[in-house]
Design a protein around this motif. Structure first.
Motif, PDB file in Angstrom:
ATOM      1  N   GLY A 177      40.949  -3.925  38.976  1.00  0.00           N
ATOM      2  CA  GLY A 177      40.574  -2.623  38.431  1.00  0.00           C
ATOM      3  C   GLY A 177      39.093  -2.394  38.650  1.00  0.00           C
ATOM      4  O   GLY A 177      38.292  -3.325  38.543  1.00  0.00           O
ATOM      5  N   LEU A 179      36.279  -0.459  36.909  1.00  0.00           N
ATOM      6  CA  LEU A 179      35.965   0.300  35.694  1.00  0.00           C
ATOM      7  C   LEU A 179      34.751   1.182  35.977  1.00  0.00           C
ATOM      8  O   LEU A 179      33.635   0.681  36.161  1.00  0.00           O
ATOM      9  N   THR A 200      42.793  -0.420  41.629  1.00  0.00           N
ATOM     10  CA  THR A 200      43.004   0.747  40.763  1.00  0.00           C
ATOM     11  C   THR A 200      41.675   1.133  40.120  1.00  0.00           C
ATOM     12  O   THR A 200      41.030   0.303  39.473  1.00  0.00           O
ATOM     13  N   LEU A 202      39.693   2.830  37.243  1.00  0.00           N
ATOM     14  CA  LEU A 202      39.851   3.284  35.854  1.00  0.00           C
ATOM     15  C   LEU A 202      38.709   4.244  35.581  1.00  0.00           C
ATOM     16  O   LEU A 202      37.560   3.818  35.393  1.00  0.00           O
ATOM     17  N   ASP A 204      37.953   6.104  33.084  1.00  0.00           N
ATOM     18  CA  ASP A 204      37.395   6.048  31.732  1.00  0.00           C
ATOM     19  C   ASP A 204      36.728   7.402  31.429  1.00  0.00           C
ATOM     20  O   ASP A 204      37.405   8.405  31.425  1.00  0.00           O
ATOM     21  N   VAL A 225      43.240   6.158  37.997  1.00  0.00           N
ATOM     22  CA  VAL A 225      43.849   6.349  36.677  1.00  0.00           C
ATOM     23  C   VAL A 225      42.852   7.051  35.774  1.00  0.00           C
ATOM     24  O   VAL A 225      41.721   6.574  35.600  1.00  0.00           O
ATOM     25  N   GLU A 226      43.258   8.176  35.217  1.00  0.00           N
ATOM     26  CA  GLU A 226      42.386   8.881  34.273  1.00  0.00           C
ATOM     27  C   GLU A 226      42.717   8.431  32.858  1.00  0.00           C
ATOM     28  O   GLU A 226      43.785   7.895  32.609  1.00  0.00           O
ATOM     29  N   VAL A 229      39.630   3.858  28.607  1.00  0.00           N
ATOM     30  CA  VAL A 229      40.102   2.468  28.513  1.00  0.00           C
ATOM     31  C   VAL A 229      39.854   1.994  27.080  1.00  0.00           C
ATOM     32  O   VAL A 229      38.712   1.983  26.595  1.00  0.00           O
ATOM     33  N   VAL A 244      45.138   1.932  28.424  1.00  0.00           N
ATOM     34  CA  VAL A 244      44.486   3.187  28.796  1.00  0.00           C
ATOM     35  C   VAL A 244      45.139   4.316  28.013  1.00  0.00           C
ATOM     36  O   VAL A 244      46.378   4.406  27.969  1.00  0.00           O
TER      37      VAL A 244
END
Ligand SMILES: Cc1cc2nc3c(=O)[nH]c(=O)nc-3n(C[C@H](O)[C@H](O)[C@H](O)COP(=O)(O)OP(=O)(O)OC[C@H]3O[C@@H](n4cnc5c(N)ncnc54)[C@H](O)[C@@H]3O)c2cc1C
Length: 341
Positions: A177, A179, A200, A202, A204, A225-226, A229, A244
């Protein structure tokens, strides 16, 4: 070689060294090694928290590849001591003075006075409250601050990493991930894709990427990914995933790449009268090619001058600071010799 020791004055005059090095990490110990080999009296004052201490190994370090960070420091201490450098545990709290009159360095020696190997620090039996120095090397490094997400700090330096060159190899092929903590996330996501095809992002609290950037990331299989976190999950001393907001169940991950906020010891930098500058990675003390700062007699090396520098570069900085500073003292010694007694 030896510092001028106290004699009969009361209260005792502080010991005077050619050089006090503030910080005994890769940069500071390299400066001390160079200065010790140049027959200079050197005191290294070190608070004992090198940046990479949480990591299992230091990488990209030719000749010492993968060595544990604390073993590297212990070896560096031994090598610097073998040329006469003194090393003591403590935190420098203030520096006053000038290159003409010399510097007075105040330290708080409250920190436990043990060496990296757990033995009593042998160099100085009692750390003094102040010492004097003709020159200063600031090598106090930088401190990383992570986003306050529960579970993240516990995995820092293990499977939560900040630098693909330092630890990308150790997490190669894993579910990684990224971040996002600043606009730098786009660069980080593209970079870490070199080590894994399971990446992926993130987002955040960072804004969603442009359509063009999203298309570029998706073209190499990077997911986005919205949502905030909420927690980093781990089990059996391994990172296992993240929670998430808006996603049912944990998102499985094995490692996280995160950009930290890096900061330098501002109080000390201010007390030294040093200029600072800022780049996207954080604040730093600018130096010239000789590692000289804006304050005559004060040199600086390592992460305090370049927050992105790795260990090898920090060592190179320390060697250069030591060599340039020694030449400065050589010139001063000749200038004094020319003055009639
Ligand atoms: C988790 C992690 C892993 C890393 N892995 C790698 C890697 O694999 N390979 C690599 O090349 N780089 C790696 N790095 C980068 C590496 O840590 C730095 O390049 C290196 O530590 C910089 O050396 P330095 O001497 O400037 O600072 P540091 O090593 O941080 O040393 C500074 C020292 O000064 C002390 N200090 C601070 N303030 C004071 C004060 N006021 N008085 C006295 N002492 C003080 C500190 O306690 C510390 O001991 C990693 C970084 C992190 C965060």
């Amino acid at each position: 070689m030896s510092p001028s020791m106290t004699t009969t004055s009361t209260p005792a005059a502080p010991e005077t060294y050619d050089v006090v090095v503030i910080g005994g990490g890769a940069a500071g110990l390299s400066a001390a090694l160079t200065l010790g080999r140049a027959l200079r009296s050197v005191l290294v004052i070190d608070a004992g928290h090198p940046r990479n201490a949480p990591a299992a190994g230091a990488h990209n370090l030719l000749g010492n590849e993968g060595i544990t960070p604390l073993e590297l420091i212990a070896r560096g201490q031994d090598e610097a001591r073998s040329y006469g450098a003194h090393i003591t545990t403590g935190t420098v709290t203030d520096v006053t003075g000038t290159v003409e009159d010399g510097f007075t360095v105040s330290l708080d020696a409250e920190a436990p006075r043990t060496s990296r190997r757990g033995a009593p620090t042998p160099a100085l039996a009692e750390a003094p409250a102040t010492v004097r120095a003709r020159r200063i090397v600031l090598a106090s490094g930088a401190v990383d601050t992570l986003p306050p997400i529960p579970g993240l700090l516990e995995r820092w330096g293990k499977d939560v990493i900040h630098c693909p060159y330092c630890h990308g190899y150790e997490v190669r092929g894993q579910q990684i991930g990224v971040l996002a903590t600043s606009p730098m996330w786009l660069h980080q996501a593209k970079l870490i894709r070199q080590w894994s095809d399971d990446v992926t992002v993130l987002l955040d609290s960072q804004p969603a990427p442009s359509a063009e950037d999203r298309a570029a990331l998706e073209s190499r299989g990077i997911r986005i990914v919205e949502g905030t976190v909420g927690r980093v999950l781990s089990a059996d001393d391994r990172l296992t995933g993240v929670e998430v907001a808006g996603i049912d169940g944990p998102l499985p991950l094995e490692a996280i790449l995160v950009g930290t906020q890096m900061s330098i010891d501002s109080a000390l930098v201010t007390s030294l009268g040093l200029h600072t500058e800022e780049n996207p990675m954080g604040e730093f003390v600018p130096v010239d090619m000789r590692k000289a700062t804006n304050v005559p007699g004060v040199f600086a090396a390592g992460n305090v001058t370049s927050v992105g520098s790795m260990v090898a570069a920090s060592m190179a900085d320390g060697v250069m600071a030591g060599a340039a500073l020694n030449m400065d003292l050589v010139e001063e010694d000749f200038a004094h010799a020319l003055i009639p007694a």
